[in-house]
Design an enzyme around this catalytic site. Structure first.
Site, short mmCIF file in Angstrom:
data_model
loop_
_atom_site.label_atom_id
_atom_site.label_comp_id
_atom_site.label_asym_id
_atom_site.label_seq_id
_atom_site.Cartn_x
_atom_site.Cartn_y
_atom_site.Cartn_z
N SER A 99 0.80 -1.23 0.00
CA SER A 99 0.00 0.00 0.00
C SER A 99 0.83 1.28 0.00
CB SER A 99 -0.95 0.00 1.20
OG SER A 99 -0.24 -0.21 2.40
N HIS A 108 -5.53 -3.84 -2.05
CA HIS A 108 -5.31 -2.85 -3.11
C HIS A 108 -5.23 -3.47 -4.49
CE1 HIS A 108 -4.70 0.67 -0.53
NE2 HIS A 108 -4.20 -0.20 0.34
N LYS A 142 -12.17 -0.29 -0.46
CA LYS A 142 -11.33 0.45 -1.41
C LYS A 142 -12.01 0.48 -2.79
CE LYS A 142 -7.45 -0.61 1.55
NZ LYS A 142 -7.60 0.59 2.40
N1 PMP Z 1 -5.02 -4.50 4.34
C1 PMP Z 1 -4.45 -3.52 3.62
C2 PMP Z 1 -3.28 -3.85 2.75
C3 PMP Z 1 -4.95 -2.21 3.69
O1 PMP Z 1 -4.38 -1.23 2.99
C4 PMP Z 1 -6.08 -1.95 4.51
C5 PMP Z 1 -6.68 -0.56 4.60
N2 PMP Z 1 -5.84 0.43 5.05
C6 PMP Z 1 -6.62 -3.00 5.26
C7 PMP Z 1 -6.08 -4.26 5.14
C8 PMP Z 1 -7.79 -2.77 6.17
O2 PMP Z 1 -8.98 -2.70 5.44
P1 PMP Z 1 -10.26 -1.95 6.03
O3 PMP Z 1 -10.13 -0.50 5.69
O4 PMP Z 1 -11.40 -2.59 5.35
O5 PMP Z 1 -10.27 -2.20 7.49
#
Ligand code: PMP
Length: 396
Positions: free
Chosen positions: A184, A212, A244
């Protein structure tokens, strides 16, 4: 004198403020759109995870409204007691079909999926092997396991192999390899095909967090497993989030029916946390409908990505290891990234800095997130702003 038992919080906060490391919360006055109103200003949004602008798609909004009318505002319970509605089960069937998996299970968020599922997959006497740059929710999930923990250098499969050999010396009963699909902060793609190959050689389970990558990579946005032409026999846990590119909210995992049966009986963040409001589940189903019927969104996202990264690179920005619609503009020190973000905001662009401790001290950057809803004109305005502010700050 009696001390203030919570005085330490103010001190910690003031420390962050003094270092300019505190989060400045922006207020959106309206929807998260490519052109949004933030703190009273009209801006071009370059930092939302709403990759396909689906959060504003009429079909998603309509589905949510209709579900409220037919099923109410809340679900009333956790899934295991009385909170499983037809709309929750329909979403899981549709997601499994979309992902080409036998079954899927949804959670309240991506974070709670990782935090609640990972600790149930391995325990004492097992080994868990994690990429060093995995997301914080994976790190927390790993910390909750009693398995022996190993970390391999980022996307370095030669190192992963050595770590696997080291882990095997302890004769673990089970081995779990876990990686982000798309990282990310840098927007690079994990070498999942090679990880699967190594996993097979060592009898390891494979868990990928495709937060992502889904609705971005693979055939029609089916995600990283599809991108590499793999199946759920190769990748046992394909985890993701509806928050997302799907444009809504909620975590999920796809794989075999046995995995889902096991997960919902064991995973505490599933068992002990209420299910989604029906509107959320209905909007997620509508997002899958859109992905299955309107191919243009994923295509436009990638066209915008190619246009924007080329524009940044042509003017001399270092975009790091980006392979996806996450495009960093590397700045070096934190203060440069903060100054670039502030300068861009003055030009009407919302693009946020990513600084230490989220990335190494000398790897501060602006993280741009491409969106299929951005017009060429908005991309050009954003690129001109980058050129002006980047030159002023001596970044380019
Ligand atoms: N895994 C990754 C790689 C993320 O970027 C995110 C969100 N920041 C999450 C998990 C968590 O997802 P959520 O926003 O649905 O809690």
């Amino acid at each position: 004198m009696k001390r203030n038992p919570i005085g330490w919080m103010k001190e910690e906060y003031q420390n962050l403020v003094a270092q300019n490391l505190d989060w400045k919360i922006r207020e959106l006055q309206g929807p998260s759109t490519p052109k949004a109103t933030v703190d009273g200003d009209e801006v071009i949004m370059l930092c939302s995870n709403n990759y396909l602008n689906l959060s504003n798609h009429p079909k998603l909004k309509e589905a949510a409204i209709e579900a409220i009318k037919s099923h109410g505002a809340g679900s009333g319970s956790v899934r295991a007691i009385a909170g499983t509605m037809d709309v929750h089960l329909e979403l899981e069937r549709r997601l499994a079909k979309f992902k080409g998996a036998e079954a899927s299970l949804t959670y309240s968020a991506g974070f709670t999926t990782n935090e609640g599922l990972i600790p149930q997959l391995v325990g004492r006497g097992d080994a868990i092997i994690s990429d060093e740059l995995n997301h914080g929710s994976i790190i927390d999930g790993v910390r909750l396991t009693k398995a022996t923990r190993y970390v391999y250098n980022h996307s370095d499969t030669a190192h992963l192999e050595r770590v696997l050999q080291e882990a095997e010396k302890e004769n673990p009963e089970k081995i779990l390899i876990i990686t982000d699909g798309v990282f990310s902060m840098d927007g690079d793609i994990a070498p999942l095909d090679e990880i699967v190959k190594l996993g097979k050689e060592h009898g390891a389970m494979i868990y990928v967090d495709d937060a992502h990558g889904e609705a971005v990579l693979g055939e029609g946005g089916r995600g990283i497993v599809s991108h590499f032409g793999l199946s759920h026999h190769d990748v046992h846990f394909e985890m993701g989030t509806f928050s997302k590119a799907f444009g809504v909210m909620g975590g999920h995992v796809s794989g075999s029916q046995d995995m889902v049966n096991y997960a919902y009986n064991k995973s505490r963040s599933w068992l002990l946390s209420a299910s989604h409001p029906p509107a959320t589940a209905a909007a997620c189903i509508a997002a899958i409908d859109v992905l299955e019927t309107e191919e243009e969104h994923v295509k436009t996202l990638w066209d915008n990505r190619e246009y924007f990264i080329k524009g940044l690179e042509d003017m001399g920005f270092d975009t790091g290891d980006s392979q996806t619609p996450i495009i960093p503009a590397m700045c070096g020190e934190s203060s440069k990234a903060v100054a670039l973000s502030e300068g861009l905001y003055e030009e009407g662009i919302l693009a946020l800095p990513i600084v230490f401790p989220m990335v190494a001290r000398d790897k501060a950057r602006i993280r741009n997130m491409m969106n299929s809803g951005l017009t060429k004109e908005q991309l050009d305005i954003s690129l001109s702003a980058y050129e002006k502010v980047g030159k002023k700050l001596d970044i380019i």
